[in-house]
Design an enzyme around this catalytic site. Structure first.
Site, short mmCIF file in Angstrom:
data_model
loop_
_atom_site.label_atom_id
_atom_site.label_comp_id
_atom_site.label_asym_id
_atom_site.label_seq_id
_atom_site.Cartn_x
_atom_site.Cartn_y
_atom_site.Cartn_z
N ASP A 89 0.42 -0.80 2.10
CA ASP A 89 -0.02 -1.42 3.90
C ASP A 89 2.25 -1.98 4.21
OD1 ASP A 89 -0.56 -2.61 6.87
OD2 ASP A 89 0.20 -4.32 5.41
N HIS A 90 2.02 -2.53 3.23
CA HIS A 90 3.23 -3.06 2.80
C HIS A 90 4.78 -1.87 2.62
CE1 HIS A 90 3.06 -7.63 0.82
NE2 HIS A 90 1.93 -7.15 2.45
N ASP A 91 4.16 -1.03 2.74
CA ASP A 91 5.29 0.45 2.52
C ASP A 91 5.33 1.48 3.92
OD1 ASP A 91 6.68 2.18 0.93
OD2 ASP A 91 4.83 3.72 1.91
N THR A 164 9.99 1.90 7.53
CA THR A 164 9.98 3.27 7.40
C THR A 164 8.87 3.64 8.28
OG1 THR A 164 10.14 3.57 5.89
CG2 THR A 164 11.70 3.99 6.83
N PHE A 166 6.47 5.85 7.84
CA PHE A 166 6.69 7.17 7.08
C PHE A 166 5.71 6.91 5.28
CE2 PHE A 166 8.86 11.27 7.84
CZ PHE A 166 7.47 11.95 8.22
N ASP A 168 6.51 6.03 2.48
CA ASP A 168 7.60 7.19 1.31
C ASP A 168 8.24 6.74 0.54
OD1 ASP A 168 8.98 4.80 2.93
OD2 ASP A 168 10.34 5.87 3.94
N SER A 170 9.04 3.22 0.53
CA SER A 170 9.68 3.01 0.47
C SER A 170 9.59 0.72 0.01
CB SER A 170 10.27 2.02 2.44
OG SER A 170 8.87 1.81 3.19
N ARG A 236 8.08 -8.42 0.84
CA ARG A 236 6.70 -9.78 0.19
C ARG A 236 6.69 -9.47 -0.89
NH1 ARG A 236 4.66 -6.12 5.11
NH2 ARG A 236 5.95 -5.28 4.86
N GLU A 239 4.63 -12.57 -2.79
CA GLU A 239 3.74 -13.03 -2.20
C GLU A 239 2.20 -13.05 -3.00
OE1 GLU A 239 2.47 -11.24 1.39
OE2 GLU A 239 3.30 -11.43 2.36
N HIS A 334 -8.22 -8.07 4.12
CA HIS A 334 -8.04 -9.70 4.13
C HIS A 334 -9.09 -9.77 4.40
CE1 HIS A 334 -3.87 -9.99 6.85
NE2 HIS A 334 -3.80 -9.08 5.32
#
Length: 586
Positions: A89-91, A164, A166, A168, A170, A236, A239, A334
């Site tokens: 999700d963070h990507d 982004t 995508f 990818d 990131s 993040r 976390e 969550h």
């Protein structure tokens, strides 16, 4: 790389379209429902009636419906399923918060609705905050510009995806050239990522580098050397300990692959080594997610229906993140957060030196990685511990509703309340609107809700609290649905997640006019619109929707209320009330 089924990585130097680069507005699949039509979120005017009822406070919903003192286990999957969901999700999505820009906008100390503050009200007997509210910053506004949308939608406040959209990697490399260069080992001329220059694990393996600005706000153990926040492609990273462990794992894997490529191709430059390794890491992220993760989340039937087989790389796709996906559907995870983080030894038993931890003791605590055995005890816990299961009456662990901590905050926060308030901040349409969007039946009565939730007590609580089915927040409604066979989501979230993950050859946006909805559809260059004329009738579409087929000619058609016209720029579908099920990727 060619034998990998999911290699959607955007090649180096490919021209990036503005709709999926960082810091652009998320797309809307249904128009926002701001109270003033433009920017005031749902619940901004607390006395306002929605379908004859006031919206309940998110904190009240959290305490009476979502909070659970126990979490059952999932017999089928390990905790890795949960942690990978947060990681990936963070990507693809990150919605930044606004910062106070005026003296009266002190969001940490005020319970007034003053932009950008939208505090969460609490009851008198609630110990969550002595001042009567939980602080909340609205999401940063972004510009939304689209050809064909009406002036009303053009003036509506939109929210930004800061990274982004995508898939990818990131999350490993960053989403801007500046961050990318900061994370690289540019002096080594080896195509590798930078590593921590102060600490390494007992076997000499590297950790993530520290953030540039020191000292950082991360928690400390108060003993010995300070361990600051780690730095990675996503801010993040600190976390939780599982997130740090996964980030560290991919840092090491990048450097391992770069070293192997250097050995095989000694003539390659540092830039070539870095970029080729990055492509491999990006492909691996896609494979794990699309082959091993998403089918387990939405179930095999929904995967086949909404996504289907991979048809090859297509540089014309629009993978923009949708607002409802980022703000509601993909936050289903969550409810699977475990209140206990288990650390295991090499025999996969509780570690003799590093015992299990309550979740709130693991947040923003990179010192536990450096001083308590590295990432291995945590990784073993992720693969050797059963995931937490989801039930309508066991949704959110108290660790995340009563004891969550965030950096620079002076009090605990409630993740469930934050999610509900975020959906209202973005003014997402209600649960019923999204069920119709996905071709599912509306909830018209308590009996309808009982059938969907399969828990009479929870269904009764929800309808009693919200007053009207149309008022139910989409995140709550999707969360309490009975799970589909072989999935970890109900039919609504399976639909919304599946639609986000599916890549199609066309797109359409929504705007409003004369009380109805208009969908402006266009095929991408090189594709032709095919399909019979369709009209919106009382019970739905008269035929299947048009599709974009792969040809060299573009043909766009206007379909509106029973008449078909040919146009050059777009396909217009006038919807009298609602969007039915279609196979377009929005």
């Amino acid at each position: 790389i060619k034998r990998f089924p999911y290699n959607l990585f955007l090649p180096t130097n490919t021209h990036c379209r503005s709709d999926y680069t960082a810091n652009t507005a998320m797309v809307r699949w249904l128009p926002a429902e701001y109270e003033d039509g433009q920017r005031e979120p749902k619940g901004w005017n607390r006395e306002r009636l929605h379908n004859g009822f006031q919206l309940p406070s998110p904190r009240k919903v959290s305490r009476e419906i979502l909070r659970s003192s126990s979490k059952p286990i999932d017999e089928d999957y390990s905790q890795m399923l949960v942690e990978w969901g947060q990681y990936i999700d963070h990507d693809v999505t990150f919605t930044p918060q606004s910062a106070g820009v005026s003296p009266e906008a002190d969001c940490l100390n005020s319970c007034e609705n003053v932009h950008p503050c939208f505090p969460i009200q609490i009851d008198d007997d609630d110990v969550a905050g002595a001042q009567g509210c939980i602080p909340f910053y609205r999401s940063a506004p972004g510009c939304f510009v689209s050809v064909g949308c009406d002036i009303g939608q053009a003036l509506q406040q939109q929210q930004i995806n800061a990274i982004t959209s995508f898939m990818d990697a990131s999350v490993v490399y960053g989403h801007t050239p500046t961050l990318e260069n900061l994370l690289r080992d540019l002096s080594g001329q080896n195509g590798k990522l930078a590593v921590n220059d102060r600490f390494e694990d007992p076997r000499g393996r590297p950790y993530l580098p520290f953030v540039a600005t020191l000292p950082s706000a991360c928690q400390q153990d108060g003993k010995g050397h300070r361990v600051d926040c780690f730095n990675a492609g996503d801010s993040r990273v600190n976390e939780g300990l599982p997130l740090i462990a996964l980030h560290t794992l991919w840092l090491r894997e990048h450097n391992r692959i770069a070293g192997e490529l250097k050995h095989i191709n000694g003539h390659w430059s540092a830039e070539t080594l870095y970029q080729e390794t990055r492509k491999i890491i990006g492909a691996l992220h896609q494979i794990i997610t699309m082959r091993d993760y998403i089918p387990k989340i939405i179930g095999p039937a929904s995967f086949d229906r909404h996504i289907g087989p991979y048809g090859g790389y297509d540089p014309t796709v629009d993978p923009s993140a949708s607002n409802v996906f980022a703000t509601a559907a993909f936050r289903f995870g969550h409810a699977t957060i475990s209140p206990i983080l288990k650390r295991l030894n090499e025999s996969f038993q509780e570690h003799e030196h590093f015992p299990h931890l309550r979740l709130h003791k693991t947040l923003f605590s990179p010192w536990r990685i450096v001083k308590e055995g590295g990432i291995e005890p945590i990784l073993r816990g992720m693969v050797g511990t059963a995931a937490s299961a989801v039930g309508a009456n066991t949704l959110m662990a108290e660790e995340v509703t009563e004891r969550m901590v965030v950096l620079n905050a002076r009090r605990h926060v409630d993740l469930a309340s934050l999610n509900l308030q975020r959906g209202r901040d973005h003014s997402l349409p209600g649960y019923n609107s999204w069920r119709e969007f996905c071709g599912l039946s509306r909830v018209e009565s308590l009996e309808d809700l009982r059938e969907i939730v399969r828990d009479d007590e929870v269904a009764e609580k929800i309808l009693r609290m919200y007053g009207h089915p149309d008022n139910i927040d989409v995140w709550l409604g999707g969360l309490v649905e009975n799970l589909l066979p072989g999935s970890r989501t109900g039919p609504l979230f399976a639909c919304l997640i599946g639609r986000q993950m599916k890549i199609k050859n066309g797109n359409f946006i929504l705007s409003s006019t004369s009380g109805g909805l208009v969908a402006l559809y266009s095929c991408y260059h090189g594709f032709q619109l095919e399909g019979p004329a369709i009209v919106w009738e009382r019970n739905g579409w008269s035929d299947g929707p048009p599709q974009c087929a792969g040809t060299r000619t573009e043909r766009n058609v206007v379909i509106s209320c029973g008449r078909v016209e040919h146009g050059r720029d777009f396909l217009m579908i006038q919807l009298l009330k609602h969007i039915p099920e279609t196979n377009f990727r929005l």
